[in-house]
Design a protein around this motif. Structure first.
Motif, PDB file in Angstrom:
ATOM      1  N   VAL A 205      -5.523  -1.780  -3.650  1.00 24.85           N
ATOM      2  CA  VAL A 205      -6.302  -2.191  -2.260  1.00 24.85           C
ATOM      3  C   VAL A 205      -7.084  -3.626  -2.853  1.00 24.85           C
ATOM      4  N   GLU A 206      -7.523  -3.705  -3.989  1.00 23.84           N
ATOM      5  CA  GLU A 206      -8.300  -4.980  -4.310  1.00 23.84           C
ATOM      6  C   GLU A 206      -7.018  -5.950  -4.642  1.00 23.84           C
TER       7      GLU A 206
ATOM      8  N   LYS B 154      -6.803   2.272  -6.173  1.00 23.44           N
ATOM      9  CA  LYS B 154      -7.920   1.143  -6.086  1.00 23.44           C
ATOM     10  C   LYS B 154      -7.481  -0.445  -6.450  1.00 23.44           C
TER      11      LYS B 154
ATOM     12  N   GLY C 217      -9.029  -5.967  -0.552  1.00 20.01           N
ATOM     13  CA  GLY C 217      -9.542  -4.790   0.535  1.00 20.01           C
ATOM     14  C   GLY C 217     -10.490  -3.896  -0.239  1.00 20.01           C
ATOM     15  N   GLN C 218     -11.227  -3.050   0.314  1.00 15.65           N
ATOM     16  CA  GLN C 218     -12.011  -2.104  -0.563  1.00 15.65           C
ATOM     17  C   GLN C 218     -11.674  -0.608  -0.221  1.00 15.65           C
ATOM     18  N   VAL C 219     -11.897   0.374  -0.963  1.00 12.59           N
ATOM     19  CA  VAL C 219     -11.909   1.657  -0.874  1.00 12.59           C
ATOM     20  C   VAL C 219     -13.084   2.218  -1.076  1.00 12.59           C
TER      21      VAL C 219
ATOM     22  N   LEU D 288      -9.357   3.373   3.292  1.00 13.06           N
ATOM     23  CA  LEU D 288      -8.789   1.877   2.848  1.00 13.06           C
ATOM     24  C   LEU D 288      -9.249   0.743   3.550  1.00 13.06           C
ATOM     25  N   HIS D 289     -10.053   0.199   3.300  1.00 15.31           N
ATOM     26  CA  HIS D 289     -10.458  -1.200   4.227  1.00 15.31           C
ATOM     27  C   HIS D 289      -9.603  -2.174   3.719  1.00 15.31           C
ATOM     28  N   LEU D 290      -8.618  -2.670   4.710  1.00 13.24           N
ATOM     29  CA  LEU D 290      -7.662  -3.563   4.396  1.00 13.24           C
ATOM     30  C   LEU D 290      -7.736  -4.745   5.367  1.00 13.24           C
TER      31      LEU D 290
ATOM     32  N   MET E 257       0.777  -1.263  -0.047  1.00 11.86           N
ATOM     33  CA  MET E 257       0.029  -0.061   0.171  1.00 11.86           C
ATOM     34  C   MET E 257       0.895   1.227  -0.168  1.00 11.86           C
TER      35      MET E 257
ATOM     36  N   ASN F 179     -10.602  -6.223   9.802  1.00 15.64           N
ATOM     37  CA  ASN F 179      -9.929  -5.280   9.008  1.00 15.64           C
ATOM     38  C   ASN F 179      -9.491  -4.303   9.707  1.00 15.64           C
TER      39      ASN F 179
END
Length: 586
Positions: A400-401, A397, A405-407, A421-423, A285, A328
């Protein structure tokens, strides 16, 4: 001392011990070649870093001695002080004292260091007086030796330092030892190898338990094996964890340089630095975080005049924060700048041909804002009125993917923007929901899973672009995974009716198992054949020649020995959204 303070002290000891050993190496190199600019610069940089770290931790003796050594090296670096055998002897002694002081943090032993510190200070003083005298006097004059200056009695500390110097020399003559820190550094590659081995062990454990349970139904005899192997797994995972502050602290310089380049005044505020996450995730990241920080400075934070007109402080603020959220870690990069105007974005995505005007107008602000992460938008010209945030945001993006994960984005026009940033906290182990489609087992990460529901065929409605239903009073897209899996190419999704095939074959009274997944603020219902159970899995990347397969992020091996593909929720969600956005309105 609490656990965090102890951890910080151990990290300081590890780095300081490495600094001490590297200084010895560089001094030896410099002694052999006194004009080695690289060695001089390296020594100067190391003692400067050690000084700052020591002062920050409250180890003033180390900081003070390193400071004097830094001053000496600064004079050498600037060509104002010549290296000779006597100076080398003093520098080696000073470095030995640094080593003793570092070791004393653990042992508590009293270390005398004032003698060598004062000796270096007097050397600097003499050298500077010599330089001043040469500038002021037309003819050269003879200067007093250091011992004579000490005898002048200008400072009682200088007189006392002779006794200190003698005591220190006696200590050095009496013993010399090699020290080891209580912390060791392990190459990341070795940690990855350990994770691979424990992954294989878990697979074999589960296979053995499943086989034995099928034979006699008794799992209790494996409880000890299960407990020990799980503890081993979590211990190795924990060894790979680092605090996000490890990455955050590197951004002071990045933000400072970006602000200077833009002619802006920006402060960096760090929060949640103690939150822990897998080191490999931070590494993956790091480039995306740099992009977010520079983007926030360059296009988020307004110029001083605009900020004054808006009643904001002249200095903008960028905040990096982290928090735990279920399994997360959420890293937030915020600014108090322009914010993003959804109405401007709607116009831009239509102009760029990313979607029709009808579709753009029908989407909520959250869906429109997420378009800044699309490659089509990223290639757009800088759009200053919306902070220019689209330039290269697809890089964020993708990063993260790539780790599951999600953004998401929260933004208020004129007030600022936060990119979330959901990791996953670990790349090694993840909770998953197992299910079947056409007699093949699949897994989906629990981090994407919102709910498992049952729908009747009559609850699902056909659209020209696919299927939809209601979940918690919200309209969601619905897709039969079997329809996607049977497609030869992803472009086949444009064929009219291809997403209706399984739906049309169902009897009118059919009841369906649906996994509701969330990605990018959008909910999607995945229709499956059979729900199995939850399980923690070790996911591996797709092997060749399948590594570029879309809709799958990797595989895992189940206790029964079967290979289980892991569904890429981000890819499925994006595929359906793009299909809907590009489709002609009915």
């Amino acid at each position: 001392m609490n656990s965090k303070e102890s951890e910080y002290r151990q990290l300081f000891l590890l780095e300081a011990t490495e600094n001490f050993e590297e200084l010895n190496k560089q001094f030896i190199s410099l002694e052999k070649k006194p004009d080695d600019k690289h060695a001089i610069n390296s020594i100067f940089r190391i003692v400067h870093t050690l000084k700052g770290n020591a002062m920050g931790m409250g180890f003033e003796a180390i900081g003070n001695l390193a400071h004097v050594m830094e001053d000496v090296m600064g004079e050498i670096k600037n060509g104002k002080l010549d290296l000779n055998s006597g100076l080398f002897e003093s520098l080696f002694r000073a470095n030995d004292k640094l080593g003793d002081l570092i070791k004393a943090i653990e042992t508590g032993k009293k270390v005398s260091y004032l003698g060598i510190k004062t000796k270096l200070e007097i050397l600097l003083k003499n050298n500077r007086e010599d330089a001043t005298g040469q500038e002021e006097e037309a003819e050269p004059e003879v200067h007093e030796a250091p011992t004579e200056i000490e005898a002048d009695g200008e400072s009682s500390g200088e007189t006392d330092s002779e006794a200190d110097d003698a005591q220190e020399q006696e200590e050095e003559d009496s013993q010399q030892s090699i020290t080891f820190a209580d912390v060791i550094q392990i190459p990341v590659k070795k940690m990855d190898e350990l994770m691979n081995l424990i992954g294989q062990l878990i697979i074999e454990r589960d296979r053995l338990i499943a086989k034995t349970s099928n034979q006699n139904g008794n799992r209790s005899e494996f409880e000890s094996l299960q407990r020990i192997s799980s503890n081993l797994q979590y211990s190795i995972m924990n060894a790979r964890m680092v605090q996000v502050g490890f990455l955050f602290n590197k951004f002071h310089r990045i933000v400072r340089d970006a602000a200077n380049m833009e002619g802006k005044r920006v402060d960096l505020l760090l929060k949640g630095t103690e939150v822990e996450i897998d080191r490999n995730i931070l590494k993956i990241m790091s480039d995306a975080m740099i992009h977010l920080a520079r983007n926030a400075v360059g296009h988020g934070i307004e110029g001083a005049e605009v900020r004054a007109q808006r009643g904001k402080p002249e200095r903008g603020t960028i905040t990096m924060d982290a928090r735990y959220e279920r399994d997360n870690v959420v890293i937030m990069v915020s600014d108090d700048g322009n914010g993003i105007d959804p109405s401007v974005l709607r116009r831009k995505v239509v102009e760029k041909g990313m979607m029709t005007k009808d579709v753009a107008d029908s989407l909520g602000d959250e869906d429109i804002i997420m378009q800044i992460f699309e490659p089509g938008f990223s290639n757009a010209d800088k759009v200053t009125e919306i902070s220019g945030r689209g330039v290269g945001m697809d890089v964020v993006k993708k990063a993260v993917e790539s780790i599951g994960g999600q953004v998401t984005v929260d933004s208020t026009p004129g007030s600022g923007t936060t990119v979330n940033l959901h990791l996953p906290s670990s790349l090694a182990l993840k909770g998953a929901l197992l299910f079947e489609v056409e007699e093949q087992e699949y897994a989906v990460a629990l981090s994407y899973t919102e709910a498992v529901i049952s729908l009747k065929k009559k609850d699902i409605h056909k659209l020209s672009t696919g299927l939809m239903s209601k979940y918690l009073e919200e309209t969601i897209s619905v897709v039969f995974l079997g329809d996607l899996i049977r497609m030869q190419r992803l472009s086949d999704i444009q064929e009219r009716g291809i997403l209706h095939a399984s739906f049309d074959e169902l009897p009118e009274d059919a009841s369906l198992d649906v996994i509701v997944v969330s990605y990018g603020g959008r909910l999607t219902g995945l229709v499956i054949d059979k729900l199995l159970h939850q399980q923690e899995i070790m996911e591996k990347g797709l092997p060749r020649p399948l590594e570029k397969t879309k809709l799958l992020s990797g595989t895992t091996i189940l206790g029964n020995g079967n290979v289980c593909p892991v569904l890429d929720v981000a890819a499925v969600s994006d595929l359906l959204f793009r299909h809907m956005a590009h489709a002609k309105t009915a």
